[in-house]
Design a protein around this motif. Structure first.
Motif, PDB file in Angstrom:
ATOM      1  N   LYS A  16      40.622  42.800  45.936  1.00 44.85           N
ATOM      2  CA  LYS A  16      40.055  42.013  44.833  1.00 44.85           C
ATOM      3  C   LYS A  16      40.019  42.833  43.547  1.00 44.85           C
ATOM      4  CE  LYS A  16      37.247  38.822  47.547  1.00 44.85           C
ATOM      5  NZ  LYS A  16      35.880  38.414  47.915  1.00 44.85           N
ATOM      6  N   TYR A  38      43.676  43.243  42.364  1.00 49.07           N
ATOM      7  CA  TYR A  38      44.212  41.958  41.899  1.00 49.07           C
ATOM      8  C   TYR A  38      43.679  41.592  40.519  1.00 49.07           C
ATOM      9  CZ  TYR A  38      45.931  37.136  42.367  1.00 49.07           C
ATOM     10  OH  TYR A  38      46.587  35.948  42.196  1.00 49.07           O
ATOM     11  N   GLU A  72      39.713  43.989  51.831  1.00 51.54           N
ATOM     12  CA  GLU A  72      39.564  42.797  50.988  1.00 51.54           C
ATOM     13  C   GLU A  72      38.905  43.150  49.655  1.00 51.54           C
ATOM     14  OE1 GLU A  72      37.595  38.336  51.307  1.00 51.54           O
ATOM     15  OE2 GLU A  72      36.599  40.006  52.310  1.00 51.54           O
TER      16      GLU A  72
END
Length: 151
Positions: free
Chosen positions: A83, A86, A79
């Motif tokens: 992030k 992204y 995750e």
């Protein structure tokens, strides 16, 4: 992995190819890809939790908890890497990531159970923040690089 009808798992290579990353983004992709590989490795290194007349039931359940905490810690690393990746993407690349990225991450869920994504969505709808849940979790602490506990 449980997907809505009509969706299939994608390989990381398929997602990479569709994103069309620049060299700086590729470095962040490599970090993400390595975290997904580490998460997958944690799953396959785990000793399965099976019933045994010689192994006390609380110990068996504890081993199951350890396995899930270790997987969670590795998935939290995925995750964090996602992030970072992204944030570096263009709006069009983000749209592509929105449609594809989750399908390239193995969930290792049992048939008929909710996927982790559905459970997280349920918690958010019920007003239960993910951060409060994470504060109670054990696992490997900061990441999935340490030894597997209780296995």
């Amino acid at each position: 992995m449980m997907h809505p009808p009509g969706l299939r798992e994608l390989s990381l290579t398929e997602v990479f190819d569709r994103l069309g990353l620049n060299p700086q983004q590729r470095d962040l992709w490599d970090v993400f890809n390595n975290k997904v590989d580490a998460y997958t490795g944690v799953y396959y290194r785990q000793k399965p939790t099976t019933p045994s007349p010689e192994d006390p039931a609380p110990h068996q359940i504890g081993r199951m908890v350890d396995n899930l905490q270790n997987r969670l810690a590795a998935l939290e690393d995925v995750e964090a890497a996602a992030k970072g990746l992204y944030a570096s993407l263009t709006l069009q690349q983000q749209k592509t990531a929105n449609e594809m990225l989750i399908l390239a991450i193995p969930a290792f869920t049992a048939a008929g159970s909710e996927s982790g994504r559905s459970s997280a969505e349920t918690r958010r709808k019920e007003g239960k923040p993910d951060e409060a849940k994470r504060a109670r979790r054990g696992g490997l602490g900061g990441g999935a690089t340490g030894p597997m506990s209780g296995n």
